[in-house]
Scaffold this motif. Structure first.
Motif, mmCIF file in Angstrom:
data_model
loop_
_atom_site.group_PDB
_atom_site.id
_atom_site.type_symbol
_atom_site.label_atom_id
_atom_site.label_comp_id
_atom_site.label_asym_id
_atom_site.label_seq_id
_atom_site.Cartn_x
_atom_site.Cartn_y
_atom_site.Cartn_z
ATOM 1 N N PHE A 1 0.829 -1.146 -0.318
ATOM 2 C CA PHE A 1 0.203 -0.101 0.034
ATOM 3 C C PHE A 1 0.936 1.151 0.148
ATOM 4 O O PHE A 1 0.184 2.252 -0.761
ATOM 5 C CB PHE A 1 -0.287 0.482 1.011
ATOM 6 N N PHE A 2 1.654 1.274 0.089
ATOM 7 C CA PHE A 2 3.244 2.142 0.990
ATOM 8 C C PHE A 2 4.034 2.286 -0.615
ATOM 9 O O PHE A 2 3.919 3.956 -1.106
ATOM 10 C CB PHE A 2 3.177 2.525 1.851
ATOM 11 N N GLN A 3 4.710 1.130 -1.274
ATOM 12 C CA GLN A 3 5.267 0.923 -1.235
ATOM 13 C C GLN A 3 5.201 0.252 -2.852
ATOM 14 O O GLN A 3 5.964 0.519 -3.485
ATOM 15 C CB GLN A 3 6.995 0.603 -0.846
ATOM 16 N N ARG A 4 4.047 0.396 -3.131
ATOM 17 C CA ARG A 4 3.392 -0.472 -4.617
ATOM 18 C C ARG A 4 4.504 -1.233 -5.020
ATOM 19 O O ARG A 4 4.078 -1.415 -6.178
ATOM 20 C CB ARG A 4 3.437 0.610 -5.549
ATOM 21 N N GLU B 1 -5.359 -6.679 -8.307
ATOM 22 C CA GLU B 1 -5.682 -5.288 -8.146
ATOM 23 C C GLU B 1 -5.130 -4.676 -8.998
ATOM 24 O O GLU B 1 -5.502 -3.806 -9.247
ATOM 25 C CB GLU B 1 -5.887 -5.167 -6.927
ATOM 26 N N THR B 2 -3.939 -5.236 -9.600
ATOM 27 C CA THR B 2 -2.991 -4.837 -11.011
ATOM 28 C C THR B 2 -3.333 -4.974 -11.788
ATOM 29 O O THR B 2 -3.203 -3.983 -13.125
ATOM 30 C CB THR B 2 -1.776 -5.929 -10.705
ATOM 31 N N TYR C 1 -7.131 -14.438 -13.348
ATOM 32 C CA TYR C 1 -6.704 -14.693 -12.355
ATOM 33 C C TYR C 1 -6.833 -15.833 -11.396
ATOM 34 O O TYR C 1 -6.339 -17.182 -10.469
ATOM 35 C CB TYR C 1 -5.831 -13.302 -12.228
ATOM 36 N N LEU C 2 -8.243 -14.813 -10.526
ATOM 37 C CA LEU C 2 -8.889 -15.039 -9.779
ATOM 38 C C LEU C 2 -9.470 -17.034 -10.453
ATOM 39 O O LEU C 2 -9.204 -18.014 -8.912
ATOM 40 C CB LEU C 2 -9.932 -14.699 -8.648
ATOM 41 N N ILE C 3 -9.855 -17.059 -11.216
ATOM 42 C CA ILE C 3 -10.985 -18.651 -11.447
ATOM 43 C C ILE C 3 -9.522 -19.274 -11.282
ATOM 44 O O ILE C 3 -8.921 -20.669 -11.017
ATOM 45 C CB ILE C 3 -11.801 -18.956 -12.290
#
Length: 277
Positions: A143-146, A179-180, A190-192
């Motif tokens: 979340f901060f440095q991606r 999320e990317t 990808y999730l499947i």
């Protein structure tokens, strides 16, 4: 007789030196504008080790108590002091639990991201039985440095250290990668793939809910494209049902739902201060 009392003499001398340094610093601070956050003395780890008779655990404990009591003034944290003090504690005892908690809360979330993460790195290396430093560090990387790849590696390490939390940590790692993807169809594929490859039933069930949620988004966006091709801009999600493009709005298994934002249908998310896009 001298040998017998040598440790006591060393301890007394160390205490006297510490008191002298503290008093000297107090006298100096009286000359500084009291309305400003004052720069505080942070004693180097080797000197602290000598002052406390070679007991690095005692030295770390007392330093953490000192920085916890003096690192805040008028509701503001003295970040420069905390960075130096907490890094010294990490050198003395990387396993110190209070130190990594304070570093994550006061440094990383206070703006000193890389410095706070250095303390967390030391805790990850030292506390091989504890998944929490890895969780904190992984979240910070993402979340901060991606750094999604780095975050996934650290979260997997945390999962290996905590079987009871492994499914949740691995699910988070998968969702960070999903999320990317700019295209929802790619993210769904990808999730499947990750769901079907999961050997842990808990992880499979968690990812299955995410798949269902994203399938709902895909169907909503497809209906939106058909609606706008014939009727212009979509004003509300309910129009998709009114114009019979959908029999009903899809259910979100997570209970958060969907929303129309800036002309685009998106997944509703929990709002956490400091973590919004």
């Amino acid at each position: 007789m001298c040998t017998r009392y040598a440790p006591l003499l060393v301890a007394l001398l160390g205490f006297a030196a510490f008191v002298s340094i503290t008093l000297l610093r107090t006298q100096q601070s009286l000359l500084v504008d009291q309305s400003r956050m004052l720069d505080r003395v942070v004693i180097a780890a080797p000197i602290l080790l000598a002052l406390y008779g070679g007991d690095r655990f005692l030295a770390a404990d007392l330093e953490v108590m000192r920085l916890a009591a003096t690192g805040m003034q008028d509701g503001r944290s003295d970040t420069g002091y905390l960075v130096r003090a907490q890094q010294v504690v990490a050198q003395l005892n990387g396993c110190h639990e209070d130190n990594y908690y304070l570093a994550n809360g006061l440094l990383t979330w206070g703006g000193a991201v890389s410095e706070g993460n250095q303390v967390l790195q030391a805790a990850v290396r030292c506390r091989t039985w504890d998944f929490v430093p890895a969780f904190f560090y992984g979240v910070n990387l993402a979340f901060f440095q991606r750094d999604i790849v780095g975050a996934q590696g650290v979260l997997e390490l945390g999962a290996q250290r905590s079987p009871e939390n492994a499914a949740g940590l691995r699910k988070l790692a998968v969702m960070l990668q999903a999320e990317t993807f700019a295209d929802e169809q790619l993210a769904l594929g990808y999730l499947i793939q990750q769901r079907d490859a999961a050997s842990d039933p808990r992880l499979h069930d968690m990812l299955d809910m995410r798949v269902s949620r994203l399938q709902g988004l895909v169907s909503l966006r497809e209906a939106q494209r058909r609606f706008e091709a014939a009727n212009g801009a979509l004003v509300s999600l309910e129009q998709l049902v009114e114009f019979r493009l959908l029999s009903a709005l899809p259910d979100d298994p997570l209970g958060l739902g969907y929303e129309l934002s800036g002309g685009k249908i998106t997944l509703k998310k929990l709002k956490i201060a400091g973590m919004e896009d």
